[in-house]
Design an enzyme around this catalytic site. Sequence first.
Site, PDB file in Angstrom:
ATOM      1  N   SER A 149       0.857  -1.188   0.000  1.00 16.17           N
ATOM      2  CA  SER A 149       0.000   0.000   0.000  1.00 16.17           C
ATOM      3  C   SER A 149       0.891   1.234   0.000  1.00 16.17           C
ATOM      4  O   SER A 149       1.984   1.218   0.581  1.00 16.17           O
ATOM      5  CB  SER A 149      -0.869   0.023   1.260  1.00 16.17           C
ATOM      6  N   TYR A 163      -1.710  -0.403  10.236  1.00 16.03           N
ATOM      7  CA  TYR A 163      -1.833  -1.000   8.892  1.00 16.03           C
ATOM      8  C   TYR A 163      -0.653  -0.575   8.026  1.00 16.03           C
ATOM      9  O   TYR A 163      -0.049  -1.398   7.325  1.00 16.03           O
ATOM     10  CB  TYR A 163      -3.161  -0.558   8.285  1.00 16.03           C
TER      11      TYR A 163
END
Length: 254
Positions: A149, A163
């Site tokens: 990501s 995350y």
Amino acid sequence: MAPTTETNPTTRPRTLVTGGTRGIGAAVARRLAEAGHDLVLSYRADDEAAARTRAEVEALGAACATVRADVVDPGQVEELFAAAGALTGVVSNAGATLHIGPLADTPVEVVARTVELNLTAALYVARAAVRTMAVSRGGSGGVLVTIGSVAAATGAPGEYVQYAAAKAGVEAMTVGLAHEVAADGVRVVAVAPGIIETTIHADAGEPGRLARVGPTVPLGRAGEPAEVAHAVAWLLSAEASYVTGTTLRVGGGR
Ligand code: NDP
């Protein structure tokens, strides 16, 4: 040797996509079906989405198996790869943000679950992928694409630092593992999407996140799952035969 799929016109590449039944994973599955891959699609719970995506890729000419397997459980990951059999590609895509908010306000169970799903499980899948595809272990060689990501670079302050940290771990794993298995017929590459139109944002508690964040991206919008899928398909192809141990960002400038 060039450790890639699509090198032999007489055999079809066979690729496992974890979380391949919805969102980005389902778009990857459709794109790979178009490129001539047979598929194994794993998922956690949504049987309906699995059946729908399977029908879509079969209509595109791919042989497809769907396997329900929770990637946070190492035993289920073993069973998934046993069911999948020989593979030329693995896309480690299953993941989720789970929660949106500052770290200090995020429950510790959510922090633990986020790291378990986005990093620990990715390590289980990567380990099994190498055991399946490495030439020294009886495999035919292949490609592991991990889904990271852009949060790994931004750190996602105020949204999901835990995350972002897990996805940064995925990028570190990608580099280390790529070097570890480079001589064993396996390439390992990460794709780092920016904000993409899936239900991941609503599932984490903010249905309006796409409308809020999309316009702040340099390209002025959120991305579509298919735009990530094209990058994944290219990395799995023979055209990317000299690409390993790196991250390709698909983030609209992020
Ligand atoms: P979605 O929520 O749309 O789809 C997630 C898929 O993963 C589903 O097939 C789901 O199965 C499966 N899955 C979830 N948890 C597990 C589990 N424990 N075990 C097995 N399968 C599981 O997510 P996205 O498509 O948005 O995200 C895909 C990947 O891309 C993730 O790694 C995510 O972190 C990453 N990413 C997404 C971005 C975005 O903006 N969308 C941005 C950057 C990265 P089921 O249907 O059964 O629930």
